[in-house]
Design a protein around this motif. Sequence first.
Motif, mmCIF file in Angstrom:
data_model
loop_
_atom_site.group_PDB
_atom_site.id
_atom_site.type_symbol
_atom_site.label_atom_id
_atom_site.label_comp_id
_atom_site.label_asym_id
_atom_site.label_seq_id
_atom_site.Cartn_x
_atom_site.Cartn_y
_atom_site.Cartn_z
ATOM 1 N N GLU B 643 0.854 -1.184 0.000
ATOM 2 C CA GLU B 643 0.000 0.000 0.000
ATOM 3 C C GLU B 643 0.882 1.222 0.000
ATOM 4 O O GLU B 643 1.870 1.277 0.740
ATOM 5 C CB GLU B 643 -0.817 0.028 1.289
ATOM 6 N N ALA B 644 0.496 2.227 -0.807
ATOM 7 C CA ALA B 644 1.254 3.476 -0.799
ATOM 8 C C ALA B 644 1.161 4.077 0.596
ATOM 9 O O ALA B 644 0.148 3.927 1.272
ATOM 10 C CB ALA B 644 0.686 4.441 -1.823
ATOM 11 N N CYS B 654 6.954 7.795 -3.162
ATOM 12 C CA CYS B 654 7.718 6.613 -3.582
ATOM 13 C C CYS B 654 8.016 5.751 -2.361
ATOM 14 O O CYS B 654 9.163 5.459 -2.042
ATOM 15 C CB CYS B 654 9.005 7.047 -4.286
ATOM 16 N N ALA B 656 6.077 2.545 0.174
ATOM 17 C CA ALA B 656 4.960 1.628 0.352
ATOM 18 C C ALA B 656 5.172 0.842 1.613
ATOM 19 O O ALA B 656 6.301 0.665 2.073
ATOM 20 C CB ALA B 656 4.868 0.672 -0.834
ATOM 21 N N SER B 725 -4.197 8.821 -11.623
ATOM 22 C CA SER B 725 -4.438 8.377 -10.250
ATOM 23 C C SER B 725 -4.950 6.942 -10.165
ATOM 24 O O SER B 725 -4.985 6.369 -9.082
ATOM 25 C CB SER B 725 -5.444 9.310 -9.584
ATOM 26 N N GLU B 727 -4.864 3.266 -9.871
ATOM 27 C CA GLU B 727 -3.817 2.302 -9.512
ATOM 28 C C GLU B 727 -4.039 0.965 -10.221
ATOM 29 O O GLU B 727 -5.178 0.538 -10.400
ATOM 30 C CB GLU B 727 -3.810 2.059 -7.999
ATOM 31 N N HIS B 728 -2.949 0.360 -10.534
ATOM 32 C CA HIS B 728 -2.977 -0.959 -11.164
ATOM 33 C C HIS B 728 -3.820 -1.934 -10.337
ATOM 34 O O HIS B 728 -4.644 -2.687 -10.874
ATOM 35 C CB HIS B 728 -1.538 -1.469 -11.284
ATOM 36 N N ALA B 729 -3.628 -1.885 -9.005
ATOM 37 C CA ALA B 729 -4.357 -2.818 -8.148
ATOM 38 C C ALA B 729 -5.865 -2.617 -8.279
ATOM 39 O O ALA B 729 -6.636 -3.581 -8.216
ATOM 40 C CB ALA B 729 -3.920 -2.644 -6.695
ATOM 41 N N ALA B 730 -6.284 -1.351 -8.486
ATOM 42 C CA ALA B 730 -7.715 -1.073 -8.625
ATOM 43 C C ALA B 730 -8.246 -1.692 -9.915
ATOM 44 O O ALA B 730 -9.362 -2.215 -9.967
ATOM 45 C CB ALA B 730 -7.950 0.437 -8.605
#
Lengths: 339, 802
Positions: B643-644, B654, B656, B725, B727-730
């Motif tokens: 998680e950021a 930068c 996480a 904005s 995110e890849h995970a989203a």
Amino acid sequence: MLNELLEKLNKISAAVEKEFAAASSAAEIENAKVKFTGRNGSITALAPMMGKIPKEDKPAAGKAFNEAKALVAKCMEEAKERLGESASSAESVDVTLPGRKWPMGTQHPVTKTIDECCAIFRRMGFTVAAGPEIETVANCFDKLNAPIDHPSRDPKDTFYFDDGRLMRTQTSTVQIRTMLAQKPPIRIVSPGRCFRRDTPDATHGVHFHQIEGLYVDRHVTLADLKSTLKAFANEFFGEGVTIRMRPHFFPFTEPSAECDFSCVMCGGKGCRVCKNSGWLEILGCGMVNPNVLRNVDIDPEEWQGFAFGMGIERLTMLKYRIGDLRLFSENDFRFLKQF
Amino acid sequence: MKISLNWLKEYISFEGDPKALADSLTMAGLEVEEITERGKIPAGIVVGKILERTPHPNSDHLSICKVDSGKGVLQIVCGAPNCDAGKTVPLALEGTSFPDPEGGKPFVIKPCKLRGVESFGMMCSERELGLSEDHGGLMILPDELPAGMDFSQYVTPDTVYTVEITPNRPDWLSHWGVARDVGALLGGKRRFPDTSVPAVEGWESWNDLVEVRERELCPHYTARVIRGVKVGESPAWLKERLNAVGIRPINNIVDVTNFVMMELGEPLHAFDSRFLEGKKIVVRKAAEGEKIVALDGKEYTLDDSMLVIADKVKPVAIAGIMGGEYSGVMPDTQEVILESAYFLPSSIRATSRKLGLSSDSSYRFERGVDPEMIENASNRAAGLILKLAGGSLVSELVNVRSRPEERKRILCRFDKIRSLLGMNPSNEEMIDIFRKLGLLVSDITNDATCLVTVPGFRADIKEGADLAEEIARIYGLDKLPDIPVHATRILPYSADSYAKMEKLRQEFIAAGLCECVNGSFIDEKSALGDPSVAPEDLLKVNNPISPDFAVLRASLLPGMLATVKRNIFQKNTDLALFEIGHVFCANKAKFPEERDEIAVLLTGTRHPERYCAERTEQFDFFDLKGAVESILESRKIKNAVFEACTDARFVKGCAAKLLIGGKEAGVLGKVNEKLTKGMRLASPLFAAVFQADVLLEAETEKILYKELPSFPSTSRDVAFLAPLSLEHAAVTDFIRKAGVKYLTDVKIFDIFQGEQLGEGKKSMAYTLTFRCEDRTLTDEEVNKEHEKLRAKLAEGLGVELR
């Protein structure tokens, strides 16, 4: 009709052999192939004749066609093989160029030695045990039978906290913890970091590493200790190493001994490292002092055992011929990469 | 300590090889560290007589001497202060070759010019001849020796052993004590020195001479008075004994006390009775703040825990450690009071340590002298003083003694000794060894036990195990049999707490990282250089060795940053490092007091050993994350999520954190410039810090074989423009939950930004894999699901499909 076809194919076959034999490059081989079996090749051009062949002759004609095509393929393979490497310049690599390595890391020599020692002792039936580095005076000194005014207890030599605890000076503390936690038989080694108040130099650091062993059972003897140490010496330094035990004194063992290994540098002939004695002092050991057993509620009448302890840095320095202890904590990448 | 073989031979006969004796002693626990040949005089040294001394015209400290060499008179330039005419000295003639003690080139005497004056030889000091440490002047020989005599005839060669003595064996701090073990090892009868004392001449009442106020600290004190002594130089034999063991001869009285100390192990002290006010010896504790100037010329301030020897008004000696400067033997001393006593070892040790003052005497008292030797030592010294310095005894031995401690009696069980050692000496052999060592054996019963009575010189022997050690020492550890190692399994492997750490370490190594080992102690400023560490987290020892090692590390990061800095300084700019190590925390609400942390650091080029374009590729965030992911994957750790986060250790945007099952396992990111100040980094530094216990205890997927698919898969791509904005995970999360049939895998294959895409936009492209368990999917089926997903993406995520 059949004869005419066969005659033509025979002629072409002769030409095929000639043509491919003369080819001197991949391009010429390709051209030859096109000339015979290409879209406008001479063999391809005979295909319409098949329609005019009487039915009963067709198998023979088909066979001749296939043979001619097979000849082209065969001659082409031969030509390619003949031209071999010189022709396939597009595929040549400079095999002396460095490979694209799959990067592997390296292990620090100190932990490498620890792991190696653990592996050797595990094979002999020992279990590796660990314990905290901040310890009590009881575990580090009292229970190990260190006299109340023993110099090692002095704040000149040992780091203390306000609450009276200390940084352990030896990993024997783990022996005490293990013996308090379980009843014999006990067979452990405890590697780990220890602390003594030495000013850092080429042979001393504020911290150092030790591995200590303990074996308590009903019939463990000094002879078992010697066999264990001999086996360790041979596994760690090699088959040629011999050991000797010299009586010595430690509060936690009685009888006590120092164990020397025949010099791993000169093979026992005598050199600078062993001060011409042929022997290297490696470790302290002995039979666990009955007082130590009593201190952890183990009856010395029923149980007896041996204990030993050695410095990891010393073993490492001897194994890899490292002359300066400071290299271990500097972590220079060029140093780390050597292991 | 040094042991002279010639001296030893006064008490026990020995004719063998000195090296073999050294080996025997070493193997019996008295480690001989060095063997020196003393009195090996190089050929070419003769007795010389100085006939004339004139000053050197060109030097203040050199003299020109004429020396009779027995074969003519030589001119010799000499720098010694005592090269006076009339003296007899050792003279090295031309050609004499002195070996270099370091093993280098020998020093050869040749005719030479010293400041313009010719010199044909060298007169020698004792140090130059290896006879003592004295280099204050020439060695002066007796005048009876004729000029030209071979000097080596004057010197008796000796072998001197430098031995390491373990603290349990104070009896070895004397030649008599060592002779006892030599006898036990090699056999032979020992001869005790003559301790007879002449009769007291005249009778005076000295009953009040000694008052011992501290019976506990001084259970035994003796003194005697010798009157009419003449202080002078000791005879050659006595000086030779002392020189051999490295003690500087002073005068006959002091030399005798030192001789007896080295002979019998009992330190003695001689007072000049003139300086004892009231002619009284009081053994008491010092008054707080009381001062004394000791023989070393330094003033010591005492406290009320320290034992002193005092007269009526002042301390005259720090008991057992050092005499006072103004109460000892002087050149004009005529009456001495000789002290021989037993002081409590712990008291001497404590005082010696507090004052930072130790001596040959304190060294022996703090280890414990033989309480049964006090009177003998006094007798021995008195006899020698009377012989060498004249005078007469005017008192009996004044003897103040508490009830002596009884000798320890130990029941020895022969079988128990054999069982401890794993060797089989017979009962008779054991009894013989005890007796040779001076232990008394009685009550031998049933061939099973005996009673061993231990005299005062072996206070270290307290119980059966100590008797076993004596047998081991003398019977010989070299007789231990070679037996096989029996590897019984006592604890299950799962009890091996270290194995988990070993495995973890190997995983980081396999990931391409090099292991570092940094120190546990660091300076406070560096420790707090890690912004995650608060001042109250730091554990401090009371007695750090220096401010550079003042606190225990609360995290691995500062040590690793220092390692990176050192490496950059050495031009090692491409680094992939890790450390697994113990860190400490004083704030137990935050962390346990001790735990293991893991730190990973990356900087520089990813593949410095490669060439062409790959040569310049630099490490970035995803190299670090990838290394961690590989390890998580190989451990089959479930529920790991990155998680950021914002963290002062890392550059904003930068960084996480890694959560495993919702628990924070660590952080990673690009290291904040504040932490890398002064490091001269050529490329960015990336770091990760993990809590080892969270990784080790994380829930893992149990490995169970899954049937391999029987039907082929089909893939389709989808690409779209998305806001930065997103995110890849989203995206993957959305796709997985979109209800697409047959979807088995989603994988990103491209992501980029560029002007052509418009501001705030990025292009993302994914490969979708479809598979059905029981048949091959048709294009139509796949296309239908693909289209369905495209529509959902556009609608649900608001992306522009491409």
